[in-house]
Structure formats: C-alpha cells, structure tokens
Design an enzyme around this catalytic site. Structure first.
Site, PDB file in Angstrom:
ATOM      1  CD  GLU A   1       9.552 -12.149  -8.160  1.00 58.51           C
ATOM      2  OE1 GLU A   1       8.888 -11.656  -7.266  1.00 58.51           O
ATOM      3  OE2 GLU A   1      10.790 -12.046  -8.242  1.00 58.51           O
TER       4      GLU A   1
ATOM      5  CG  HIS B   1      17.841 -37.574  -2.202  1.00 58.43           C
ATOM      6  ND1 HIS B   1      18.249 -38.760  -1.631  1.00 58.43           N
ATOM      7  CD2 HIS B   1      18.971 -36.940  -2.609  1.00 58.43           C
ATOM      8  CE1 HIS B   1      19.568 -38.822  -1.667  1.00 58.43           C
ATOM      9  NE2 HIS B   1      20.035 -37.732  -2.257  1.00 58.43           N
TER      10      HIS B   1
ATOM     11  CB  CYS C   1      -0.945   0.098   1.204  1.00 59.28           C
ATOM     12  SG  CYS C   1      -2.155  -1.207   1.273  1.00 59.28           S
TER      13      CYS C   1
ATOM     14  CG  ASN D   1       1.584   1.017   4.234  1.00 59.43           C
ATOM     15  OD1 ASN D   1       1.331  -0.181   4.131  1.00 59.43           O
ATOM     16  ND2 ASN D   1       2.817   1.476   4.191  1.00 59.43           N
ATOM     17  N   GLY D   2      -0.688  -0.621   6.409  1.00 59.41           N
ATOM     18  CA  GLY D   2      -0.382  -1.396   7.615  1.00 59.41           C
ATOM     19  C   GLY D   2      -1.535  -2.325   7.941  1.00 59.41           C
TER      20      GLY D   2
ATOM     21  CE  LYS E   1      13.451 -12.147  -9.195  1.00 63.21           C
ATOM     22  NZ  LYS E   1      14.088 -11.529  -8.081  1.00 63.21           N
TER      23      LYS E   1
ATOM     24  NE  ARG F   1       4.646   1.683  -0.097  1.00 58.70           N
ATOM     25  CZ  ARG F   1       5.660   1.451   0.715  1.00 58.70           C
ATOM     26  NH1 ARG F   1       6.891   1.607   0.285  1.00 58.70           N
ATOM     27  NH2 ARG F   1       5.458   1.081   1.946  1.00 58.70           N
TER      28      ARG F   1
ATOM     29  CD  GLU G   1      16.688 -13.989  -6.993  1.00 59.27           C
ATOM     30  OE1 GLU G   1      16.112 -14.413  -5.977  1.00 59.27           O
ATOM     31  OE2 GLU G   1      16.403 -12.899  -7.526  1.00 59.27           O
TER      32      GLU G   1
ATOM     33  CE  LYS H   1      11.582  -3.069  -5.574  1.00 62.37           C
ATOM     34  NZ  LYS H   1      11.964  -4.380  -6.079  1.00 62.37           N
TER      35      LYS H   1
ATOM     36  CD1 TRP I   1      -0.287  -6.472  -2.909  1.00 63.11           C
ATOM     37  CD2 TRP I   1      -0.545  -6.869  -0.733  1.00 63.11           C
ATOM     38  NE1 TRP I   1       0.022  -7.787  -2.681  1.00 63.11           N
ATOM     39  CE2 TRP I   1      -0.134  -8.065  -1.358  1.00 63.11           C
ATOM     40  CE3 TRP I   1      -0.771  -6.889   0.654  1.00 63.11           C
ATOM     41  CZ2 TRP I   1       0.073  -9.260  -0.658  1.00 63.11           C
ATOM     42  CZ3 TRP I   1      -0.581  -8.073   1.347  1.00 63.11           C
ATOM     43  CH2 TRP I   1      -0.160  -9.230   0.687  1.00 63.11           C
TER      44      TRP I   1
HETATM   45  C1  F6R Z   1      11.544 -11.014  -5.333  1.00 65.32           C
HETATM   46  C2  F6R Z   1      11.363  -9.905  -4.415  1.00 65.32           C
HETATM   47  C3  F6R Z   1      11.051 -10.184  -2.991  1.00 65.32           C
HETATM   48  C4  F6R Z   1      11.960  -9.328  -2.085  1.00 65.32           C
HETATM   49  C5  F6R Z   1      11.543  -9.498  -0.617  1.00 65.32           C
HETATM   50  C6  F6R Z   1      12.462  -8.720   0.311  1.00 65.32           C
HETATM   51  O1  F6R Z   1      11.868 -10.573  -6.611  1.00 65.32           O
HETATM   52  O2  F6R Z   1      11.465  -8.765  -4.801  1.00 65.32           O
HETATM   53  O3  F6R Z   1      11.179 -11.526  -2.696  1.00 65.32           O
HETATM   54  O4  F6R Z   1      13.272  -9.733  -2.277  1.00 65.32           O
HETATM   55  O5  F6R Z   1      10.248  -9.037  -0.448  1.00 65.32           O
HETATM   56  O6  F6R Z   1      12.448  -7.354   0.041  1.00 65.32           O
HETATM   57  P1  F6R Z   1      13.548  -6.396   0.609  1.00 65.32           P
HETATM   58  O7  F6R Z   1      14.854  -6.749  -0.015  1.00 65.32           O
HETATM   59  O8  F6R Z   1      13.104  -5.024   0.248  1.00 65.32           O
HETATM   60  O9  F6R Z   1      13.598  -6.600   2.101  1.00 65.32           O
END
Ligand code: F6R
Length: 600
Positions: free
Chosen positions: A480, A496, A2, A99-100, A477, A27, A473, A595, A73
């Site tokens: 997502e 396994h 948010c 936000n929260g 990627k 966000r 990773e 994010k 969000w």
């Molecule tokens: C994946 C991604 C998330 C962040 C995670 C931590 O592409 O962006 O998995 O890595 O939410 O975020 P930060 O680094 O901001 O603590």
C-alpha cells in the site's frame, strides 16, 4: 472516506476551511472544493487534485464567514473538477458537500431528469442538491429533511442556500462532529479538524441534523424534534496532530509506538499484576464463543487475537472480515461475544457487522482508538487504545496497540474465569516499550536494507503460527505504501503452489524468531534458497544457521511468543516506509486509498 467541513462564525472562513481540509485529507485526496456564502451570494472553487491546489483559489474568493468544503475519495465518477464537491442545483442557489453513498441515485436521477433537472456530474451526490431544490420553499431544513426521506444509503452532508444565512448538516451512516466554540461553530467528519478551534464537541447520531446560524447551533432529529446532547471533550492535544519535525506522519507514528503502547497499558495492570479493564454490560463468565470482525490491518490484529484469546483464555474464537460477516447470515447464539476492532471506529463494514451482531443478540466489545467514534458509542463495552491520533493513511501505531489491547482482554477474560495470572507475560508486557525502542534505535540498518531492495518487483512475507498474520501485515504495508507486489503466506503453504514463483528476482521476508516453529521455518528458508530466491530474515539471533542462508538479517529482541507480532511489526513498518520514501512516493497519502473507509 471523503472529508467535509463547515464553519459559521466571525472569522474569515476560507483559511479555516482550507486548514480543516488539510487535516481531513487522509480521508480522500483526489479532488477538493469550497463554497462560501456572503450576503446572499455563493462563491465556489473546485479542483482536481490536492487541497494545496485549491488553497490559492479559495483564498482569493470573496471574504466570508460562512462556508462548506470537501476533500474527495471518488466513488461515483472519476476524479475531476466537475465531479468535485460542492454540487449545485439547477439555479446554483444550493450547494451540497457529501460523504457517503446514495445507493438509489440512478432512480432518483431519472425522476429528477424527467422533471427537468439538468445534471452535470457523474456523482451520486448531485441528486441531493437537485432533490433539495425540488423541495425548497424558503426553508432549507425542511427541504433537506424531505430530500433525505427519499434517499437510500449513507450520508454526512453540509448544505448552504444563498437565500438563508445558515448551514444545515445531517448524518446517516457517515461521521459528523460538531465543534462548539465561542461565537463560532464548526462541523467536520473528524475531530482532528475541529481540534485547532475547540476541544468541546458533540457527536451527531444517525438521523440527526444540526443547523448552524449566527452564534447558535440547534440539533434536531429528522422528525423536527429538538435533541438535547451532552458536550464531550476531545482528549487529544493540537500538538499531537502535527508532524513534529518528522518527514512524514507515518514515520512519526512508527516512532511513537513505545509511548503509544505505554498509553494502552497505562492503569490497566495494578501492582499485584491484576488486569483492570472497565468492561461493564458483558458477563465475561458466560462467554462461550467469540467472533472478531475487522478490516485490513485491524483484521490482521484480529487473526492474532484469535491465537491470543484461545491460548490465554481458552475460549474458541473465529475471525471474520467484517464485510463478509454481515452478508453471510452468521450464526450468533446466546453466550456469543462479537469483538469489533477498528482504529477509526468509523469503518463502514465493521460498523455494519457490529450492528448485524447486535441485531442477532450478541454482546459486543470494541477495541478502538478514536474515542467518541460511532463504533465506540454503539458497542456494549469498549477498550480504548489511547494510541493518539493516527494521521498517515497506512495504519502503524494502532496495530501494536490493538494487539496490546487484545492481550489485556485475553488476560482479563482468563482472570474473570478464575485462571491463574500469567505473571511472566504480564511483566513482559510492561517491558514492550523498551524493546520497541531498541528496534527503532537501529532504524538505520533497516534503511540500508530498504536501499538494497527498493527496486524489487515481488516480495513474499512468510511466517508460521502467530507470525503468519505478521506476514500478511508486512505484505500489506509494503504494497500500500510502495506499490510493490507483495504477498503474505503461512511459510509451509509455499510448497502448495506459491513456490513456483521463487526465482533470483523474488525476495522472501521470513519471520524466523525463536519459537516452536523455528526449525520448520529454517527448512522453508532452505527451500527458497535452493531455488535461488533472495531472503530477508527477521530473527532473534543472527546465528550461523541463519547467516548461512542470508546476510540480510533484522535482529529483534527476544520475547514471549504472544508478543512476537508486536515486536516483528516494527521493522516491517520501517522497511515499507523507507522503500516508499526512497521510491519518491507520497507516503502519507498512497494512491487510490483513504483512511477511515466509511463506505461499504
Ligand atoms: C492498512 C489500513 C487499513 C485499515 C482498515 C481498517 O494500513 O490502514 O487496512 O486497517 O481500513 O480501518 P480501521 O482500523 O479504522 O477500522
């Protein structure tokens, strides 16, 4: 998670709020809304969907120069117009964006309903507007303070009331930055929304509020005492938060990586190959054990960090999901260092783990990108990444910069403990940007692979040793951004259980670079091939061993083992990006995600 924005100034507020929301949209982007205050009247618009859908409605509202806005969000209540913020009291006189999470909202709601308040949404936030209404007696600050006393949970809020020409903003647990302009003030969840106005900012701490009135801001704590705070300067430029001709921010950020790594390294290795980090407040000679806490991509960086710190500095290191660390009563002893890794510096779980570690007496170090973030301000010492703003929801450029930061820290720790400098590694570090550029220059080869495999339903990503976290990773990627099922495994673990899934439909991406696990990886590739599975191989050399197993190869420059995860991350980011784009998805804003995850 948010984004909120509020403006009090002389300009027409609606375009300002819309522009700010667009910058905060990473966000959360399932619904959005604005509320403008003009001459004792509130004007409101809300939509389910993106800020672009709100824009027209907002710009048609009555002209005003005071307003609050929100991009959501969803946590409580599905994405819908009625659940979109702002939320109002019974008389539609008070509007709140939040936000929260209000954890005790059901209890508060029950009490308020018994008192006659009518709720229309399924959100936790709506209790705030009704609580403020309950305490309102011609003084908005006072009503907000009284309401917040009853609240358990986290909030960054902005509130307006039609009876008063002011905006009241408060914070506990969710970030708020105040942008101090000339005759105008703006508040937002993130400095990126403030940057087009001013570089002068003040970061609010928990339990602080700011009241914006004509030309003026006043910061107080929840006891009503004035708090004097220093004005910081944002180092980013407004140009850095634009796409600069790239189709998506994700692609731009992938291509920025040589420069971002240069920025992480800048000034940190001197001409005699000594590491220079300003890590004050931590006695590096007394560290006996390290725990890394992080989430998502940053957690993957942490797994590699364990390998780096143990190998380079010889200090035992554990890695925990921040969300697990906090709730398992972790043992923290004297001589323990807890490292929090975070791009945003605002991730709620990482922040909570950090606070838990501090409570238990650990020293704390942050490896963080966003300067002025809450984690950055709360750690004993920090290494800022200087990767520049990362806007796409999927983390890209922050990942190799986190790894570069971890290598620098490991070398610094070794240096502080009297170990000889690993000159070769240091020299190689300096050549990283060039090697990454080499991969980027061949991005069209990866686009061809993306075209070939874009309709694949299942992917495995397999690596050993330091390349195992790279496999995690790579899978993250892809899933997502492209919504394709993908799993990362240590390659040997295949036998396994997971190997049962191998068939001609499944694609396995192997990291088969020239390290000490190379021969073993080849055997694992044989095992997949023998069962008809398809293979993509990330290699240093397309030799006959590899080409007998697959023609789908991505050749990356040779490097020391410690640097391999940095090098191997780049083609996998490109693969995920191109597949997502070819499948027609909104790459920068994948569904269900946001994010900066500021809720636990
Ligand atoms: C994946 C991604 C998330 C962040 C995670 C931590 O592409 O962006 O998995 O890595 O939410 O975020 P930060 O680094 O901001 O603590």
């Amino acid at each position: 998670m948010c984004g909120i924005i509020a403006y009090f100034g002389k300009k027409d507020v609606a375009p300002i709020l819309i522009d700010g929301l667009k910058r905060l949209e990473y966000r959360g982007y399932d619904s959005a809304g604005v509320c403008l205050l003009n001459n004792g009247e509130l004007f409101m618009a809300k939509v389910k969907g993106r800020v672009s859908e709100l824009e027209k409605l907002a710009l048609n509202l009555k002209h005003s120069n005071i307003g609050i806005a929100h991009t959501r969000w969803a946590t409580h209540g599905e994405p819908s117009e009625v659940n979109a913020h702002p939320h109002f009291d019974c008389k539609n006189e008070i509007a709140v964006v939040h936000n929260g999470i209000i954890e005790n909202y059901t209890t508060l709601k029950e009490i308020l309903e018994k008192e006659g308040h009518k709720f229309i949404s399924k959100t936790d936030t709506e209790v705030l507007s009704h609580l403020i209404e309950k305490f309102y007696n011609n003084n908005l600050e006072e009503a907000v303070t009284k309401a917040l006393e009853l609240v358990v949970g986290t909030f960054g809020i902005a509130v307006v009331c039609k009876k008063e020409n002011k905006i009241v903003v408060a914070r506990r647990g969710s970030p708020i930055v105040l942008g101090v302009g000339e005759g105008e003030n703006i508040i937002a969840s993130d400095a990126v929304a403030v940057l087009p106005f001013t570089k002068k900012v003040i970061y609010l701490n928990d339990n602080e509020m700011v009241v914006l009135t004509d030309n003026k801001y006043e910061i107080k704590n929840f006891d009503g005492q004035i708090v004097e705070k220093e004005i910081d300067e944002i180092k980013w430029t407004a140009a850095e938060i634009e796409k600069k001709g790239f189709k998506h921010f994700m692609l731009k950020e992938i291509f920025e990586q040589p420069a971002s790594i240069e920025n992480t390294l800048r000034g940190r290795i001197d001409e005699n190959l000594n590491i220079k980090l300003s890590i004050d407040n931590i006695d590096l000679k007394s560290i006996k054990r390290i725990t890394i806490v992080a989430c998502g991509t940053a957690w993957h960086a942490g797994l590699i960090g364990k390998y780096l710190i143990e190998k380079i500095a010889g200090i035992p290191t554990d890695v925990d999901y921040a969300s697990e660390f906090r709730y398992r009563n972790p043992i923290v002893r004297e001589g323990d260092l807890v490292i929090a890794i975070s791009q945003s510096g605002e991730t709620a779980d990482t922040l909570a783990a950090l606070r838990e570690a501090k409570l238990k007496g650990a020293k704390t170090l942050g490896i963080i990108n966003v300067v002025g973030s809450t984690i950055g301000r709360e750690v004993d010492s920090g290494i800022y990444l200087h990767a520049g703003p990362e806007i796409a929801v999927a983390a890209t450029k922050s990942f190799p910069c986190m790894l570069t930061g971890l290598i620098l820290f490991s070398l610094f720790l070794a240096q502080a403990n009297g170990k000889d400098a690993d000159k070769e590694l240091l020299e190689e570090l300096n050549s990283l940007p060039e090697k990454i550029q080499e991969i980027l220059d061949k991005s069209q080869d990866i686009l061809l692979l993306a075209k070939k495999f874009k309709d694949t339903k299942n992917f495995f990503f397999l690596g050993r040793g330091v390349n195992f976290p790279s496999a995690l990773e790579g899978a993250l990627k892809l899933k997502e951004t492209s919504y394709i099922h993908a799993e990362g495994y240590p390659a040997a673990e295949m036998k396994h259980g997971p190997i049962a899934l191998v068939d001609p439909e499944l694609v396995s991406v192997f990291f088969a670079m020239n390290d000490h696990t190379y021969a073993k990886i080849l055997s694992n590739m044989e095992e997949v091939r023998a069962r008809g599975g398809q293979i993509i191989a990330v290699v240093n050399e397309a030799n006959s061993d590899i080409l007998n197993l697959t023609k789908n190869v991505i050749v990356v420059p040779k490097c020391r083992e410690e640097l391999m995860p940095i090098i191997s991350a780049i083609p996998l980011q490109l693969l995920a990006y191109y597949i997502a784009d070819l499948r027609g998805f909104d790459v920068d804003k994948p569904k269900n995600l946001a994010k900066s995850v500021t809720v636990e």
